[in-house]
Structures are given as structure tokens and as C-alpha cells.
Design a protein around this motif. Structure first.
Motif, PDB file in Angstrom:
ATOM      1  N   ALA A  68     -59.903  19.130  -0.900  1.00 57.45           N
ATOM      2  CA  ALA A  68     -59.068  20.324  -1.024  1.00 57.45           C
ATOM      3  C   ALA A  68     -59.366  21.324   0.089  1.00 57.45           C
ATOM      4  O   ALA A  68     -58.451  21.941   0.641  1.00 57.45           O
ATOM      5  N   THR A  69     -60.639  21.488   0.434  1.00 60.98           N
ATOM      6  CA  THR A  69     -60.988  22.420   1.508  1.00 60.98           C
ATOM      7  C   THR A  69     -60.434  21.948   2.853  1.00 60.98           C
ATOM      8  O   THR A  69     -60.033  22.767   3.688  1.00 60.98           O
ATOM      9  N   ARG A  70     -60.402  20.633   3.060  1.00 62.43           N
ATOM     10  CA  ARG A  70     -59.826  20.116   4.304  1.00 62.43           C
ATOM     11  C   ARG A  70     -58.331  20.403   4.362  1.00 62.43           C
ATOM     12  O   ARG A  70     -57.793  20.727   5.426  1.00 62.43           O
ATOM     13  N   LYS A  71     -57.650  20.284   3.214  1.00 65.09           N
ATOM     14  CA  LYS A  71     -56.225  20.612   3.186  1.00 65.09           C
ATOM     15  C   LYS A  71     -56.016  22.101   3.485  1.00 65.09           C
ATOM     16  O   LYS A  71     -55.104  22.472   4.218  1.00 65.09           O
ATOM     17  N   MET A  72     -56.875  22.935   2.891  1.00 68.87           N
ATOM     18  CA  MET A  72     -56.740  24.371   3.128  1.00 68.87           C
ATOM     19  C   MET A  72     -57.017  24.724   4.587  1.00 68.87           C
ATOM     20  O   MET A  72     -56.405  25.638   5.134  1.00 68.87           O
ATOM     21  N   ALA A  73     -57.953  23.980   5.207  1.00 70.00           N
ATOM     22  CA  ALA A  73     -58.237  24.226   6.617  1.00 70.00           C
ATOM     23  C   ALA A  73     -57.027  23.917   7.493  1.00 70.00           C
ATOM     24  O   ALA A  73     -56.887  24.478   8.589  1.00 70.00           O
ATOM     25  N   LYS A  74     -56.140  23.034   7.007  1.00 69.77           N
ATOM     26  CA  LYS A  74     -54.925  22.697   7.741  1.00 69.77           C
ATOM     27  C   LYS A  74     -53.747  23.597   7.372  1.00 69.77           C
ATOM     28  O   LYS A  74     -52.627  23.364   7.826  1.00 69.77           O
ATOM     29  N   GLY A  75     -54.002  24.592   6.512  1.00 69.00           N
ATOM     30  CA  GLY A  75     -52.939  25.524   6.145  1.00 69.00           C
ATOM     31  C   GLY A  75     -52.190  25.161   4.886  1.00 69.00           C
ATOM     32  O   GLY A  75     -51.185  25.799   4.573  1.00 69.00           O
ATOM     33  N   GLN A  76     -52.670  24.142   4.130  1.00 73.94           N
ATOM     34  CA  GLN A  76     -52.024  23.762   2.878  1.00 73.94           C
ATOM     35  C   GLN A  76     -52.757  24.450   1.727  1.00 73.94           C
ATOM     36  O   GLN A  76     -53.858  24.054   1.357  1.00 73.94           O
ATOM     37  N   PHE A  77     -52.139  25.480   1.164  1.00 78.33           N
ATOM     38  CA  PHE A  77     -52.796  26.261   0.129  1.00 78.33           C
ATOM     39  C   PHE A  77     -52.313  25.901  -1.283  1.00 78.33           C
ATOM     40  O   PHE A  77     -52.775  26.501  -2.248  1.00 78.33           O
ATOM     41  N   ASP A  78     -51.394  24.952  -1.409  1.00 73.09           N
ATOM     42  CA  ASP A  78     -50.880  24.558  -2.726  1.00 73.09           C
ATOM     43  C   ASP A  78     -51.770  23.470  -3.329  1.00 73.09           C
ATOM     44  O   ASP A  78     -51.294  22.398  -3.725  1.00 73.09           O
ATOM     45  N   VAL A  79     -53.051  23.707  -3.392  1.00 74.73           N
ATOM     46  CA  VAL A  79     -54.003  22.740  -3.960  1.00 74.73           C
ATOM     47  C   VAL A  79     -54.573  23.335  -5.239  1.00 74.73           C
ATOM     48  O   VAL A  79     -54.732  24.557  -5.364  1.00 74.73           O
ATOM     49  N   GLU A  80     -54.875  22.469  -6.172  1.00 70.61           N
ATOM     50  CA  GLU A  80     -55.443  22.911  -7.446  1.00 70.61           C
ATOM     51  C   GLU A  80     -56.370  21.836  -7.979  1.00 70.61           C
ATOM     52  O   GLU A  80     -56.003  20.662  -8.072  1.00 70.61           O
ATOM     53  N   LEU A  81     -57.576  22.242  -8.321  1.00 68.67           N
ATOM     54  CA  LEU A  81     -58.576  21.320  -8.856  1.00 68.67           C
ATOM     55  C   LEU A  81     -58.550  21.358 -10.382  1.00 68.67           C
ATOM     56  O   LEU A  81     -58.257  22.394 -10.977  1.00 68.67           O
ATOM     57  N   PRO A  82     -58.865  20.231 -11.054  1.00 67.51           N
ATOM     58  CA  PRO A  82     -58.939  20.243 -12.519  1.00 67.51           C
ATOM     59  C   PRO A  82     -60.062  21.159 -12.986  1.00 67.51           C
ATOM     60  O   PRO A  82     -61.141  21.198 -12.399  1.00 67.51           O
ATOM     61  N   THR A  83     -59.808  21.903 -14.056  1.00 66.90           N
ATOM     62  CA  THR A  83     -60.779  22.900 -14.538  1.00 66.90           C
ATOM     63  C   THR A  83     -61.143  22.673 -16.003  1.00 66.90           C
ATOM     64  O   THR A  83     -61.385  23.623 -16.743  1.00 66.90           O
ATOM     65  N   LYS A  84     -61.187  21.404 -16.429  1.00 66.36           N
ATOM     66  CA  LYS A  84     -61.514  21.115 -17.824  1.00 66.36           C
ATOM     67  C   LYS A  84     -63.001  21.249 -18.109  1.00 66.36           C
ATOM     68  O   LYS A  84     -63.405  21.458 -19.238  1.00 66.36           O
TER      69      LYS A  84
END
Length: 431
Positions: free
Chosen positions: A170-186
Motif C-alpha cells: 500500500a505504501t508503494r502505491k501511495m508513493a506512486k500517487g495512488q491514495f485509494d488504498v485501504e487495509l483490512p482493520t478487523k
């Protein structure tokens, strides 16, 4: 694995040491009882008596005479006894040692008197009677713990590592400008808390990116429109066959659009300084009610042209603040009320002093602000008029500047009112 290996050797050392001490005490006790039993049986023949007892209760016995001769079956005796040890026992001494050469088992030697002759009685335990079985069981248990523990550790590691891998991706995606990421929070542990924090950070970054894109789009629109008008009417002025009336009208439009660009540039610069706190506050004590009256007088051409009634309810009140910056706040708010006010409308300006705070209320009976717009009106370039009607002057920066100035003064600003019945702005400042 390292802890299991250390536990293996430590346990082996502790268990064997205690087991040998226990066996030594047991052999001493058994030997003493054997001697006492023999001496209490006068008719017993020594060698036969000892031969019959050897091997009972997993105990091996060997008997030596004064010459050091073995009197019992030597084939069943598992350890080697030195001549010195035999002589020590024949002299009446007790010998306790561990045979390290053959069985590594305790050996106990006790003196014995029979028919007036000294004998040396040595006792040890059989191989089957030692703690080898217990130690083998413990070692087997360690091996099972090692394999089962390793398997569970692999499962636990996978349970822990998988969210970390997802976080890394997810951090690699954000580094490329993709901010529509979401991690499971169960999960409810620290990794779950980290995932929740990461999702919140991603949402905030997405909002910032959206604001950045909207800001660029708004600036481009606000700059592009007047530039297009200036360029178009400048080309029209080059035509030779143009009336004086049209020429003056074109020049007036160019002048207005130039002023619009100038205001936009000044407002952007002011907003930037306020957001970065480049210009510190110059705080001084002054009469807030007098400041509001002066601003109303200054804006008379605006409200007078629309025949707007100004209702002032200003109590004498002194405030410590930056007079120039707060002047900008009141000018922007009152100008907005006048701008969106119908002809012959009414603007009410009131001051309320309560609990060391001063509240300035600016209310009008204009078109009002829809509730869904109220949370966004303080954002740069936000306009309730989505079509950006050019007949209404403004670039959507006035309320953003107001919000920044109020925040710098540790104050609050709120908007209320019914749509279609006017808007009410309340600015609360510390006194």
C-alpha cells in the motif's frame, strides 16, 4: 530454537545432578538397611545372603574381602572399583563417587563386619534403574516442542507478516500517487491499530491530493477566464472599423478583467502568507465597535447603490487583536452580505460580550447558504454558484482568508440561517 537448545542442556544438567544425588542417598540408605538386616540374622551366610539381594529393586551389589577379592558374580557388576577405594572402605570409611568410565552412575561403598572380618560392600543401580528413561522422555518432549513450536511460529509469523506485506504494497502505491488504498482493520492488536492509522492517513492524503487538483483547476479557471477576455477584446481593438463607444466598452472590460487578475494575485499571496504564518500578528488593544462603524462607512457605496438598510447594534467593547487583519475579516463578510443581497435588503451587525469572548454577528436577508455547502464555503475557490456567474464578482478566496485570520486569533467562525431567508455569520474571538 536457541531457547530450546539452552533449555535442553540446562535441564539435563539440573536433572542429572539432582538425580545422582537422590540415587546416592538411596544407595546409602539401602546399603545401611542391608547391613542391618544381615547383622540381625545370625544364621545367614554372608555371600549367599548378598547374592540373593543383588538385583533386587534395581540395585546391584558387590562384596570384597580384606584381600580385595570379588566375592559375588562379577559378570553382573557393571562398574570398576579401584583398590584404593576398597582399602578405604575396609578401613571403615564411606566411599561415594560416580563411575564416569562405564555407566556414569553413582557408586556407594560401605564397611561391613562379618565373623570378625572386615568386608567392603559396594552398591550401584542397574542401567534400567537410572534416570535415562526420564531424560529420554524429556529430550523427546523437547524435540516435539521444537517441531510443534516451529510450526506454530510459522503460522504466527504468517499471521503477522501478511499485514506488513499488505502495508508495504500500500505504501508503494501511495508513493506512486495512488491514495485509494485501504487495509483490512478487523484485528484489534497493534497491527490493527496501525492499519486504522494508515487508512486515516490515506484518506487525508487523498483529500489533500483532491484539494491540490481542485486548487490547480480553480486557479487555472480564475486566471484563464480574464486572460481570454483580455486577449479577445485586445484583438478586437486592433480593428480599424470600430466605433468609439465599442472601443470604450472593450477597454472597460479589459480594465475590469485586469483588476480581477490583480485581486486574485493579491488574495492568493495573502492566503499563502496566512497559511504559512509568514506574517506574525501585530496585537494591540482597540475599540472593536468603532472599527465596525468605520468599515460600514467605507462600504457605503456598495450598500447605498442597492438601497440596503444597515442595522447596527454595537456595544462599546475593547479587544486585543491585529486591527488590520480583523478589518479584512469584517470587510469580506459585510461585502459578501451586500453582494448576495437583493435591492432594499437589510444587514444586521451586532456585538455580544460573554465569558471573556466577543462575538460579532453579521446577518442578512439575502439568498442564504444551503446546509450542504456550509462545510465547504471556507475552502479556497469554493463558490455556492457552481456556474461561476461572472456577474457576481469574487474569486472564492474571501471566506478562506477570513477563516485563516480567525484561526490565527484563536477564534471560531460559524454560519447558520435558512436558505432563501439569509445567512448569519458569527465570529467569536477571545477578548
Amino acid at each position: 530454537m536457541l531457547s530450546l537448545i539452552v533449555a535442553y542442556f540446562v535441564t539435563s544438567w539440573m536433572y542429572e545432578d539432582r538425580a545422582r544425588a537422590f540415587i546416592q542417598n538411596m544407595l546409602t540408605t539401602d546399603g545401611t538397611q542391608i547391613i542391618q538386616t544381615f547383622q540381625s540374622t545370625p544364621s545367614a551366610e554372608l555371600v549367599s545372603f548378598m547374592q540373593n539381594l543383588s538385583g533386587l529393586s534395581l540395585t546391584q551389589i558387590q562384596l570384597y574381602d580384606r584381600n580385595g577379592t570379588t566375592l559375588l558374580d562379577a559378570k553382573e557388576w557393571p562398574v570398576q572399583v579401584s583398590t584404593g577405594e576398597i582399602e578405604s572402605v575396609l578401613r571403615g570409611e564411606k566411599v561415594v563417587r560416580v563411575d564416569q568410565i562405564h555407566t556414569a552412575q553413582p557408586v556407594v561403598g560401605l564397611p561391613l563386619q562379618a565373623d570378625g572380618q572386615p568386608y567392603a560392600l559396594f552398591l550401584t543401580v542397574t542401567k534400567e534403574g537410572t534416570d535415562d528413561g526420564a531424560m529420554n522422555a524429556i529430550h523427546l518432549l523437547y524435540v516435539l516442542i521444537l517441531f510443534i513450536g516451529s510450526f506454530l511460529i510459522l503460522i504466527a509469523a504468517r499471521y503477522i507478516v501478511n499485514p506488513i506485506r499488505q502495508l508495504t504494497a500500500a505504501t508503494r502505491k501511495m508513493a506512486k500517487g495512488q491514495f485509494d488504498v485501504e487495509l483490512p482493520t478487523k484485528r484489534k492488536d497493534e497491527i490493527g491499530i496501525l492499519s486504522v492509522s494508515f487508512n486515516q492517513m490515506a484518506k487525508e492524503l487523498a483529500k489533500l491530493d483532491q484539494m491540490r487538483r481542485a486548487f490547480v483547476s480553480n486557479v487555472s479557471h480564475e486566471i484563464g477566464s480574464p486572460l481570454t477576455s483580455i486577449s479577445g477584446f485586445s484583438k478586437a481593438l486592433k480593428q480599424k472599423q470600430i466605433s468609439e463607444e465599442s472601443r470604450l466598452r472593450y477597454l472597460t472590460i479589459i480594465e475590469e478583467e485586469s483588476e480581477r487578475l490583480s485581486r486574485l494575485s493579491q488574495n492568493l499571496l495573502q492566503l499563502s502568507h496566512l497559511q504559512h504564518n509568514d506574517r506574525p500578528l501585530h496585537v494591540s488593544a482597540y475599540r472593536l465597535d468603532e472599527q465596525l462603524r468605520k468599515i460600514v462607512i467605507t462600504l457605503e457605496p456598495q450598500w447605498g447603490a442597492k438601497e440596503i438598510a444597515i442595522d447596527l447594534n454595537l456595544k462599546p467593547v475593547t479587544i486585543r487583536a491585529d486591527e488590520d487583519q480583523l478589518s479584512q475579516v469584517w470587510i469580506n463578510l459585510i461585502s459578501n452580505s451586500i453582494k448576495f443581497m437583493p435591492v432594499r435588503g437589510e444587514v444586521r451587525i451586532e456585538t455580544v460580550e460573554k465569558e471573556n469572548r466577543i462575538t460579532v454577528i453579521i446577518a442578512d436577508n439575502g439568498i442564504g447558504i444551503p446546509e450542504e455547502e456550509r462545510t465547504d464555503i471556507f475552502k479556497p475557490f469554493h463558490k455556492v454558484d457552481k456556474a461561476r456567474n461572472s456577474s457576481v464578482k469574487g474569486n472564492g478566496l474571501g471566506l478562506a482568508i477570513v477563516k485563516q485570520i480567525v484561526d490565527l486569533h484563536r477564534g471560531d467562525i460559524a454560519v447558520s440561517g435558512q436558505p432563501g431567508s439569509g445567512a448569519i455569520f458569527e465570529v467569536s474571538l477571545p477578548q
